[in-house]
Design a protein around this motif. Structure first.
Motif, PDB file in Angstrom:
ATOM      1  N   LEU A  24       5.228   7.257 -11.143  1.00  0.00           N
ATOM      2  CA  LEU A  24       6.086   6.183 -11.640  1.00  0.00           C
ATOM      3  C   LEU A  24       5.261   5.206 -12.467  1.00  0.00           C
ATOM      4  O   LEU A  24       4.087   4.960 -12.186  1.00  0.00           O
ATOM      5  CB  LEU A  24       6.737   5.438 -10.470  1.00  0.00           C
ATOM      6  CG  LEU A  24       7.600   6.295  -9.514  1.00  0.00           C
ATOM      7  CD1 LEU A  24       8.143   5.436  -8.386  1.00  0.00           C
ATOM      8  CD2 LEU A  24       8.742   6.957 -10.279  1.00  0.00           C
ATOM      9  N   SER A  25       5.881   4.684 -13.507  1.00  0.00           N
ATOM     10  CA  SER A  25       5.198   3.693 -14.334  1.00  0.00           C
ATOM     11  C   SER A  25       5.149   2.333 -13.660  1.00  0.00           C
ATOM     12  O   SER A  25       4.458   1.420 -14.105  1.00  0.00           O
ATOM     13  CB  SER A  25       5.902   3.564 -15.697  1.00  0.00           C
ATOM     14  OG  SER A  25       7.266   3.203 -15.508  1.00  0.00           O
ATOM     15  N   TRP A  26       5.842   2.197 -12.532  1.00  0.00           N
ATOM     16  CA  TRP A  26       5.913   0.918 -11.803  1.00  0.00           C
ATOM     17  C   TRP A  26       4.730   0.809 -10.856  1.00  0.00           C
ATOM     18  O   TRP A  26       4.341   1.736 -10.169  1.00  0.00           O
ATOM     19  CB  TRP A  26       7.223   0.870 -11.017  1.00  0.00           C
ATOM     20  CG  TRP A  26       7.309  -0.265 -10.025  1.00  0.00           C
ATOM     21  CD1 TRP A  26       7.366  -1.585 -10.294  1.00  0.00           C
ATOM     22  CD2 TRP A  26       7.328  -0.137  -8.594  1.00  0.00           C
ATOM     23  NE1 TRP A  26       7.433  -2.312  -9.139  1.00  0.00           N
ATOM     24  CE2 TRP A  26       7.417  -1.445  -8.065  1.00  0.00           C
ATOM     25  CE3 TRP A  26       7.276   0.948  -7.717  1.00  0.00           C
ATOM     26  CZ2 TRP A  26       7.466  -1.691  -6.711  1.00  0.00           C
ATOM     27  CZ3 TRP A  26       7.335   0.700  -6.364  1.00  0.00           C
ATOM     28  CH2 TRP A  26       7.425  -0.614  -5.870  1.00  0.00           C
ATOM     29  N   LYS A  27       4.095  -0.359 -10.824  1.00  0.00           N
ATOM     30  CA  LYS A  27       2.991  -0.621  -9.911  1.00  0.00           C
ATOM     31  C   LYS A  27       3.274  -1.920  -9.162  1.00  0.00           C
ATOM     32  O   LYS A  27       3.279  -2.999  -9.751  1.00  0.00           O
ATOM     33  CB  LYS A  27       1.674  -0.742 -10.673  1.00  0.00           C
ATOM     34  CG  LYS A  27       0.476  -0.955  -9.742  1.00  0.00           C
ATOM     35  CD  LYS A  27      -0.822  -1.035 -10.516  1.00  0.00           C
ATOM     36  CE  LYS A  27      -2.001  -1.226  -9.579  1.00  0.00           C
ATOM     37  NZ  LYS A  27      -3.303  -1.302 -10.306  1.00  0.00           N
TER      38      LYS A  27
ATOM     39  N   ARG B 122       0.838  -1.215   0.000  1.00  0.00           N
ATOM     40  CA  ARG B 122       0.000   0.000   0.000  1.00  0.00           C
ATOM     41  C   ARG B 122       0.865   1.254   0.000  1.00  0.00           C
ATOM     42  O   ARG B 122       0.600   2.208  -0.749  1.00  0.00           O
ATOM     43  CB  ARG B 122      -0.914  -0.023   1.216  1.00  0.00           C
ATOM     44  CG  ARG B 122      -1.873   1.159   1.278  1.00  0.00           C
ATOM     45  CD  ARG B 122      -2.769   1.052   2.492  1.00  0.00           C
ATOM     46  NE  ARG B 122      -3.669   2.192   2.584  1.00  0.00           N
ATOM     47  CZ  ARG B 122      -4.526   2.386   3.567  1.00  0.00           C
ATOM     48  NH1 ARG B 122      -4.610   1.481   4.566  1.00  0.00           N
ATOM     49  NH2 ARG B 122      -5.306   3.457   3.579  1.00  0.00           N
ATOM     50  N   PHE B 123       1.900   1.267   0.836  1.00  0.00           N
ATOM     51  CA  PHE B 123       2.789   2.430   0.889  1.00  0.00           C
ATOM     52  C   PHE B 123       3.523   2.585  -0.435  1.00  0.00           C
ATOM     53  O   PHE B 123       3.663   3.699  -0.964  1.00  0.00           O
ATOM     54  CB  PHE B 123       3.789   2.270   2.037  1.00  0.00           C
ATOM     55  CG  PHE B 123       4.747   3.421   2.161  1.00  0.00           C
ATOM     56  CD1 PHE B 123       4.401   4.546   2.877  1.00  0.00           C
ATOM     57  CD2 PHE B 123       5.994   3.386   1.539  1.00  0.00           C
ATOM     58  CE1 PHE B 123       5.277   5.618   2.981  1.00  0.00           C
ATOM     59  CE2 PHE B 123       6.867   4.450   1.643  1.00  0.00           C
ATOM     60  CZ  PHE B 123       6.511   5.576   2.367  1.00  0.00           C
ATOM     61  N   LEU B 124       3.971   1.476  -1.013  1.00  0.00           N
ATOM     62  CA  LEU B 124       4.695   1.538  -2.282  1.00  0.00           C
ATOM     63  C   LEU B 124       3.802   2.074  -3.397  1.00  0.00           C
ATOM     64  O   LEU B 124       4.257   2.850  -4.255  1.00  0.00           O
ATOM     65  CB  LEU B 124       5.232   0.149  -2.635  1.00  0.00           C
ATOM     66  CG  LEU B 124       6.285  -0.431  -1.666  1.00  0.00           C
ATOM     67  CD1 LEU B 124       6.624  -1.855  -2.060  1.00  0.00           C
ATOM     68  CD2 LEU B 124       7.544   0.426  -1.640  1.00  0.00           C
TER      69      LEU B 124
ATOM     70  N   ALA C  92       4.454   5.387  -5.637  1.00  0.00           N
ATOM     71  CA  ALA C  92       4.475   5.311  -7.097  1.00  0.00           C
ATOM     72  C   ALA C  92       3.524   6.330  -7.718  1.00  0.00           C
ATOM     73  O   ALA C  92       3.854   6.999  -8.710  1.00  0.00           O
ATOM     74  CB  ALA C  92       4.126   3.900  -7.538  1.00  0.00           C
ATOM     75  N   ARG C  93       2.323   6.484  -7.115  1.00  0.00           N
ATOM     76  CA  ARG C  93       1.363   7.451  -7.652  1.00  0.00           C
ATOM     77  C   ARG C  93       1.851   8.886  -7.416  1.00  0.00           C
ATOM     78  O   ARG C  93       1.724   9.754  -8.289  1.00  0.00           O
ATOM     79  CB  ARG C  93      -0.002   7.258  -6.987  1.00  0.00           C
ATOM     80  CG  ARG C  93      -0.763   6.041  -7.492  1.00  0.00           C
ATOM     81  CD  ARG C  93      -2.223   6.120  -7.107  1.00  0.00           C
ATOM     82  NE  ARG C  93      -2.400   6.162  -5.661  1.00  0.00           N
ATOM     83  CZ  ARG C  93      -2.589   5.082  -4.904  1.00  0.00           C
ATOM     84  NH1 ARG C  93      -2.598   3.868  -5.464  1.00  0.00           N
ATOM     85  NH2 ARG C  93      -2.752   5.189  -3.601  1.00  0.00           N
TER      86      ARG C  93
END
Length: 266
Positions: free
Chosen positions: A32-35, A21-23, A27-28
């Motif tokens: 970041l394009s990473w999910k 959840r924190f990550l 990312a949002r």
């Protein structure tokens, strides 16, 4: 990229786990394009250097010795058990006592620890405990069986709290070497006077020399020991010529001195 702060770093020697959840929030926030997946976690650790328990105890001992004005050998017991500290790797690995209260009657102390020892403290900790004065005493380094004569190689020196010693504790190797163990003596055991006996130099039924001195004259005759006896002890003996029982003092391994009343030795 190292320019953005996303959270507080863990303290030296500790770890921090970031859940999915924190990550996702990070990312949002930074587009970041990473999910991350919902089960993904990241664990961050911070390297440290350890201020060990012996280092802490040594710092307290030095502070107490300075307060007492003494260099006595001391041991420290901290309330709550041993304490270790973690410092960042870019600080000096050291610890000191910045303030201490010490009661010489109870041997209790309260102190403030700082680490590192010099410069601005990274860690400050209040501690309390008890100081014990130590003594080096000889103890068996192996099992000594009852009846064995103790030799120097049977002993080693061990540091013990003075509070564990009593008036009849043996604290000098000279009180032990050459003595006989009256019972089995365990390795590391604090020995007392009742644990050992003077080693007999005359044994029961030994043939010995009985001597009596009067003026410039010395008389001697063969005798027999009626009991074991050590050097300097009183022993009952038998004059084998007269079959008379006498009492005398052991003066060496084969000789007993008897009193003037036994001049009629034959």
């Amino acid at each position: 990229d190292g320019e953005h702060v996303v959270g507080e770093a863990p303290k030296a020697g500790q770890t921090l786990t970031l859940d999915a959840r924190f990550l996702q929030q990070v990312a949002r926030a930074y587009r970041l394009s990473w999910k991350p997946s919902k089960f993904q976690k990241v664990t961050i650790g911070r390297m440290s250097q350890r201020v060990t328990a012996p280092m802490v105890r040594d710092a307290i001992v030095v502070a107490v010795q300075e307060r007492m004005g003494s260099s006595s050998d001391l041991d420290v017991a901290l309330g709550g058990g041993d304490l270790e500290l973690d410092l960042p790797t870019d600080d000096e690995n050291s610890v000191a006592v910045s303030a201490i209260n010490f009661d010489p009657h109870s041997n209790r102390f309260a102190a403030i620890l700082v680490a590192p020892a010099d410069g601005p403290p990274v860690i400050q900790r209040n501690v309390f405990g008890t100081v014990y004065e130590m003594a080096q005493i000889p103890v068996p380094k192996r099992l000594i069986s009852a009846g064995d004569i103790i030799v120097a190689d049977d002993l080693e020196w061990q540091a013990v709290h003075l509070t564990r010693l009593s008036g009849n504790s043996l604290t000098d190797a000279e009180q032990l070497v050459g003595r006989m163990a009256k019972r089995p003596l365990k390795a590391g055991q604090i020995l007392r006077q009742s644990d050992v006996a003077v080693s007999p130099v005359i044994h029961k039924n030994d043939l010995i020399r009985l001597v009596v001195k009067t003026g410039q004259m010395t008389l001697s005759v063969q005798g027999k020991a009626l009991q074991d006896a050590a050097l300097g002890q009183t022993v009952r003996v038998l004059n084998v010529n007269s079959n008379r029982q006498l009492s005398g003092t052991v003066i060496d391994a084969g000789t007993v001195a008897i009193g003037f009343e036994a001049v009629a030795i034959n």
